[in-house]
Design an enzyme around this catalytic site. Structure first.
Site, short mmCIF file in Angstrom:
data_model
loop_
_atom_site.label_atom_id
_atom_site.label_comp_id
_atom_site.label_asym_id
_atom_site.label_seq_id
_atom_site.Cartn_x
_atom_site.Cartn_y
_atom_site.Cartn_z
N HIS A 64 0.83 -1.21 0.00
CA HIS A 64 0.00 0.00 0.00
C HIS A 64 0.87 1.26 0.00
O HIS A 64 2.08 1.20 0.23
CB HIS A 64 -0.91 0.00 1.23
N ASP A 357 4.39 -4.44 3.05
CA ASP A 357 5.85 -4.56 2.92
C ASP A 357 6.30 -5.96 3.35
O ASP A 357 7.19 -6.56 2.74
CB ASP A 357 6.56 -3.49 3.75
#
Ligand code: NAG
Ligand code: NAG
Ligand code: NAG
Length: 525
Positions: A64, A357
């Site tokens: 994101h 991540d």
């Protein structure tokens, strides 16, 4: 005497030549990195693609965009209410994050759809499938990304792709983003997993972990931060320093005017130390140890299996299904694995996973490529993406190939990173699918991730509290936090620990020896 002397000479000569030969044949980390430098950015998917190679499926797995912190850190000057964007509160996507994904969507459109060579120039429901973890920021990132792809005045059709009313946001084409709780393990390596907690407790007993935690530089830095924030060893330690790190990053971006006044003690040097400590912790969590063997468990395999096994297998399984159907649709061979009922796979071209991540790190770890792609360790930036492209070589027996690309951040294009994948040729942008299949098998969670997560470690009971580190040299009292808080930069923090994966010596060796075989082959043939 002379004879013995001579023999020593011969032995020495042999040793030297053997060493040189080995050094010459095994690509080093530096050689892998240099190979990466040489691989140019490819903007159009057809750049560098040999004739006969047909692109069949593209899988973007992205993080994101820019967000607010997921919780407060010790000494935090900003309250949750002050994080107003993305719906308000902790952990939401900011307008910067929306823009980052809008721009990534634009780049992806340019690469795959602009000329209609691969994807259609308009959104086609059968070609595209997107799923996100069940988090607001990954869902909204995907929406923003697709706005960058398909909400285009030049191609979207008024009255067909969106309603024919003035008030509608100009040319906005809504695209479905799927999510479900089951996405948790595939998309979020830090989802609750009892086995991962057990493994992390073991990881904390590894000499390598203890040595880093207790070394002077680490402990001095942690104590400095505790002193400046009025915190203690439970508030700030090796395992939870990410909370302060992410909060500082968010505030440096969103409260930049006050940030320097609020935290004058968070100098560039301190920030660098914090990054270094946290990056190391992330790598340990991912199972990246020089030696991960403890109590009969190899953490360099066990941790990546839990964190990345589901996602790599999802990607490879989907690709195999789509490739089978491509052969079937195009009468390329006798493949019968694609049936009428496989509507989804028969038409799919673009399979998106909007995640974190930690997901990217976990996927790269199972590819045994993380240390070469994220060279300073830790996690990738906002809107980073790994893109796996699957091809079929119709000129050569329908051989299946893949190419791996990396989008570092909002300022990057797509870089080819295929050579970093274990088993792939160091100088080739394409790699046989059998290599990614082998990695998917190696890290497959036996019986599925839920079953695996329920399997607690056998053997002596695992101490779930961190062993108090030996007193560090000049540094402060050693912390002994009682819970292992897992850090997930992207995820809502939980009390679950997440060890992570990494390239183990053994996997490095596999990778190095595979590369050596290729090099030797290149030398002799
Ligand atoms: C997302 O939205 C829900 C409500 O729809 C809210 O309860 C939750 O706190 C939000 N945040 C995250 C990070 O999902
Ligand atoms: C779509 O058509 C309607 C009706 O003609 C018009 O009001 C609207 O502005 C058009 N939208 C765009 C983006 O052209
Ligand atoms: C914050 O502002 C300073 C100077 O005003 C600037 O140098 C720095 O790049 C800014 N940081 C961010 C993250 O925008």
């Amino acid at each position: 005497f002379r004879v013995r002397h001579k023999m020593r000479w011969w032995a020495l000569l042999l040793l030297v030549s053997a060493t040189t030969t080995l050094a010459f044949r095994f690509p080093t980390r530096e050689e892998k990195l240099a190979a990466w430098e040489k691989l140019d950015t490819v903007k159009d998917f057809s750049d560098g693609v040999p004739p006969g190679y047909k692109l069949v499926l593209v899988n973007p797995l992205w993080r994101h965009g820019d967000r607010g912190p997921t919780e407060a850190f010790p000494g935090d000057k900003v309250t949750e209410d002050e994080w107003d964007f993305g719906g308000g509160g902790y952990g939401e996507l900011s307008p910067i994050g929306m823009r980052q994904h809008y721009e990534l969507g634009n780049k992806l459109y340019e690469r795959y759809a602009a000329n209609g060579d691969f994807l259609s120039t308009r959104y086609r429901a059968k070609e595209v499938y997107a799923k996100a973890t069940d988090r607001n920021r990954t869902l909204i990132s995907a929406m923003s990304n697709f706005a960058g792809m398909y909400s285009r005045a030049a191609t979207a059709i008024n009255g067909t792709d969106y309603p024919e009313i003035d008030a509608w946001p100009t040319s906005f084409v809504p695209i479905p983003i799927h999510t479900a709780k089951y996405m948790d393990h595939e998309g979020d390596p830090d989802s609750h997993c009892a086995r991962q907690d057990d493994l992390w407790a073991l990881a904390q007993q590894l000499p390598e972990y203890i040595a880093f935690d207790t070394k002077t530089r680490t402990q001095q830095t942690l104590q400095y931060l505790r002193d400046k924030t009025g915190s203690d060893a439970n508030g700030i330690n090796f395992d939870n320093i990410y909370i302060l790190r992410q909060g500082m990053l968010c505030e440096s971006i969103h409260f930049n005017d006050s940030y320097a006044d609020w935290y004058p003690w968070y100098t560039d040097d301190v920030k660098q130390r914090v990054d270094e400590i946290d990056d190391q912790n992330v790598d340990f969590q991912n199972g990246i140890f020089a030696s991960g063997m403890i109590q009969g468990y190899d953490l360099t395999i066990e941790l990546p299996k839990i964190r990345g096994g589901a996602v790599i297998n999802d990607i490879v399984d989907t690709a195999n299904g789509v490739l089978d159907c491509y052969e079937f649709n195009n009468n390329l061979g006798g493949n019968t694995r694609c049936t009428e009922s496989d509507h989804f796979l028969r038409n799919l071209k673009y399979y998106v996973i909007s995640a974190h991540d930690s997901t990217i790190a976990a996927y790269l770890t199972t590819l045994e490529a993380k240390p070469y792609v994220l060279t300073s360790g830790g996690y990738p930036s906002y809107s980073a993406a790994v893109i796996t492209e699957f091809f079929i070589d119709v000129d050569h027996g329908n051989e299946r190939k893949f190419r791996l690309l990396f989008h570092d951040d909002e300022f990057s294009d797509f870089r080819v990173i295929t050579p970093m994948v274990a088993g792939c040729d160091i100088s080739e942008p394409f790699c046989d699918i059998k290599h990614i299949q082998a990695l998917a098998d190696k890290y497959a969670p036996e019986g599925g991730i839920d079953t695996l997560c329920d399997q607690r470690l056998d053997g002596p009971a695992v101490d779930t509290t961190k062993a108090p580190p030996p007193p560090a040299s000049t540094a402060s009292p050693s912390p002994s936090p009682t819970t292992t808080t897992k850090k997930t930069d992207d995820n809502v923090p939980t009390t679950v620990t997440t060890p992570s994966t990494t390239t183990s010596p053994s996997s490095l060796l596999t990778c190095v020896s595979a590369a050596a075989v290729v090099l030797i082959a290149n030398l002799f043939f």
